[in-house]
Design a protein around this motif. Structure first.
Motif, mmCIF file in Angstrom:
data_model
loop_
_atom_site.group_PDB
_atom_site.id
_atom_site.type_symbol
_atom_site.label_atom_id
_atom_site.label_comp_id
_atom_site.label_asym_id
_atom_site.label_seq_id
_atom_site.Cartn_x
_atom_site.Cartn_y
_atom_site.Cartn_z
ATOM 1 N N LEU A 35 0.828 -1.210 0.000
ATOM 2 C CA LEU A 35 0.000 0.000 0.000
ATOM 3 C C LEU A 35 0.864 1.262 0.000
ATOM 4 O O LEU A 35 0.590 2.209 -0.738
ATOM 5 C CB LEU A 35 -0.936 -0.002 1.205
ATOM 6 N N MET A 36 1.923 1.264 0.807
ATOM 7 C CA MET A 36 2.805 2.430 0.857
ATOM 8 C C MET A 36 3.462 2.659 -0.498
ATOM 9 O O MET A 36 3.513 3.779 -0.991
ATOM 10 C CB MET A 36 3.880 2.240 1.931
ATOM 11 N N LEU A 37 3.962 1.601 -1.113
ATOM 12 C CA LEU A 37 4.635 1.748 -2.402
ATOM 13 C C LEU A 37 3.672 2.192 -3.494
ATOM 14 O O LEU A 37 4.000 3.040 -4.315
ATOM 15 C CB LEU A 37 5.309 0.436 -2.802
ATOM 16 N N GLU A 38 2.486 1.586 -3.521
ATOM 17 C CA GLU A 38 1.509 1.967 -4.548
ATOM 18 C C GLU A 38 1.059 3.409 -4.371
ATOM 19 O O GLU A 38 0.869 4.131 -5.346
ATOM 20 C CB GLU A 38 0.304 1.025 -4.505
ATOM 21 N N THR A 39 0.889 3.825 -3.128
ATOM 22 C CA THR A 39 0.427 5.180 -2.859
ATOM 23 C C THR A 39 1.531 6.209 -3.077
ATOM 24 O O THR A 39 1.344 7.190 -3.796
ATOM 25 C CB THR A 39 -0.098 5.292 -1.412
ATOM 26 N N ALA A 41 5.200 5.847 -4.084
ATOM 27 C CA ALA A 41 6.054 5.761 -5.271
ATOM 28 C C ALA A 41 5.233 5.716 -6.557
ATOM 29 O O ALA A 41 5.594 6.322 -7.558
ATOM 30 C CB ALA A 41 6.965 4.544 -5.178
ATOM 31 N N GLY A 42 4.114 5.005 -6.516
ATOM 32 C CA GLY A 42 3.279 4.897 -7.716
ATOM 33 C C GLY A 42 2.692 6.223 -8.157
ATOM 34 O O GLY A 42 2.473 6.446 -9.346
ATOM 35 N N SER A 43 2.459 7.118 -7.211
ATOM 36 C CA SER A 43 1.882 8.415 -7.581
ATOM 37 C C SER A 43 2.953 9.441 -7.952
ATOM 38 O O SER A 43 2.660 10.417 -8.627
ATOM 39 C CB SER A 43 1.020 8.952 -6.442
ATOM 40 N N ILE A 44 4.189 9.229 -7.521
ATOM 41 C CA ILE A 44 5.250 10.196 -7.789
ATOM 42 C C ILE A 44 6.061 9.834 -9.028
ATOM 43 O O ILE A 44 6.412 10.698 -9.821
ATOM 44 C CB ILE A 44 6.195 10.306 -6.569
ATOM 45 N N TYR A 45 6.369 8.566 -9.188
ATOM 46 C CA TYR A 45 7.262 8.116 -10.261
ATOM 47 C C TYR A 45 6.462 7.472 -11.395
ATOM 48 O O TYR A 45 5.910 6.388 -11.213
ATOM 49 C CB TYR A 45 8.296 7.134 -9.711
ATOM 50 N N PRO A 46 6.425 8.094 -12.564
ATOM 51 C CA PRO A 46 5.641 7.562 -13.691
ATOM 52 C C PRO A 46 6.114 6.168 -14.116
ATOM 53 O O PRO A 46 7.304 5.922 -14.253
ATOM 54 C CB PRO A 46 5.893 8.560 -14.823
ATOM 55 N N GLY A 47 5.170 5.260 -14.278
ATOM 56 C CA GLY A 47 5.480 3.916 -14.741
ATOM 57 C C GLY A 47 5.902 2.959 -13.652
ATOM 58 O O GLY A 47 6.088 1.769 -13.908
ATOM 59 N N LEU A 53 10.553 -4.915 -13.229
ATOM 60 C CA LEU A 53 10.830 -3.692 -13.987
ATOM 61 C C LEU A 53 10.602 -2.455 -13.129
ATOM 62 O O LEU A 53 11.372 -1.493 -13.184
ATOM 63 C CB LEU A 53 9.963 -3.628 -15.244
ATOM 64 N N GLY A 54 9.564 -2.486 -12.304
ATOM 65 C CA GLY A 54 9.275 -1.371 -11.401
ATOM 66 C C GLY A 54 10.397 -1.137 -10.407
ATOM 67 O O GLY A 54 10.672 -0.002 -10.028
ATOM 68 N N SER A 55 11.054 -2.224 -9.978
ATOM 69 C CA SER A 55 12.171 -2.055 -9.043
ATOM 70 C C SER A 55 13.321 -1.298 -9.705
ATOM 71 O O SER A 55 13.969 -0.471 -9.062
ATOM 72 C CB SER A 55 12.652 -3.408 -8.514
ATOM 73 N N LEU A 56 13.551 -1.553 -10.980
ATOM 74 C CA LEU A 56 14.603 -0.829 -11.695
ATOM 75 C C LEU A 56 14.217 0.632 -11.924
ATOM 76 O O LEU A 56 15.057 1.526 -11.795
ATOM 77 C CB LEU A 56 14.907 -1.515 -13.025
ATOM 78 N N LEU A 57 12.940 0.855 -12.238
ATOM 79 C CA LEU A 57 12.469 2.232 -12.375
ATOM 80 C C LEU A 57 12.563 2.967 -11.042
ATOM 81 O O LEU A 57 12.954 4.135 -10.992
ATOM 82 C CB LEU A 57 11.023 2.268 -12.885
ATOM 83 N N GLY A 58 12.202 2.295 -9.958
ATOM 84 C CA GLY A 58 12.308 2.891 -8.631
ATOM 85 C C GLY A 58 13.744 3.219 -8.274
ATOM 86 O O GLY A 58 14.020 4.274 -7.694
#
Length: 88
Positions: A35-39, A41-47, A53-58
């Motif tokens: 929930l923390m990551l979706e809320t 990181a998901g709202s701040i970092y596009p994609g 793949l999301g871990s590399l984008l993060g």
């Protein structure tokens, strides 16, 4: 004492990028912090998603984000400390 803005920025960027990378993998396998990551990181970092793949984008976004923030904080701090007067 003055700070070195680039060193501060790179240090913070590395720590935040790796923390986001590891937390994403932890969440991917266990669901921990989803929930923390979706809320956050998901709202701040596009994609960004909770995936390999999301871990590399993060890692990338986190590094860039906190590197810039650390450089700015170090620069602003040095501006304030440079204006300080010693009344001792």
């Amino acid at each position: 004492m003055k700070l070195r803005p680039l060193a501060l920025g790179l240090s913070l960027g590395i720590v935040w990028g790796i923390a986001l990378f590891l937390t994403t993998w932890l969440s991917y396998f266990t669901g921990y912090g989803r929930l923390m990551l979706e809320t956050l990181a998901g709202s701040i970092y596009p994609g960004y998603t909770i995936s390999p793949l999301g871990s590399l984008l993060g890692l990338f976004y986190g590094f860039i984000d906190l590197t810039i923030m650390g450089i700015l904080v170090g620069w602003i701090y040095n501006k304030f400390i440079g204006q300080r007067t010693d009344d001792n």
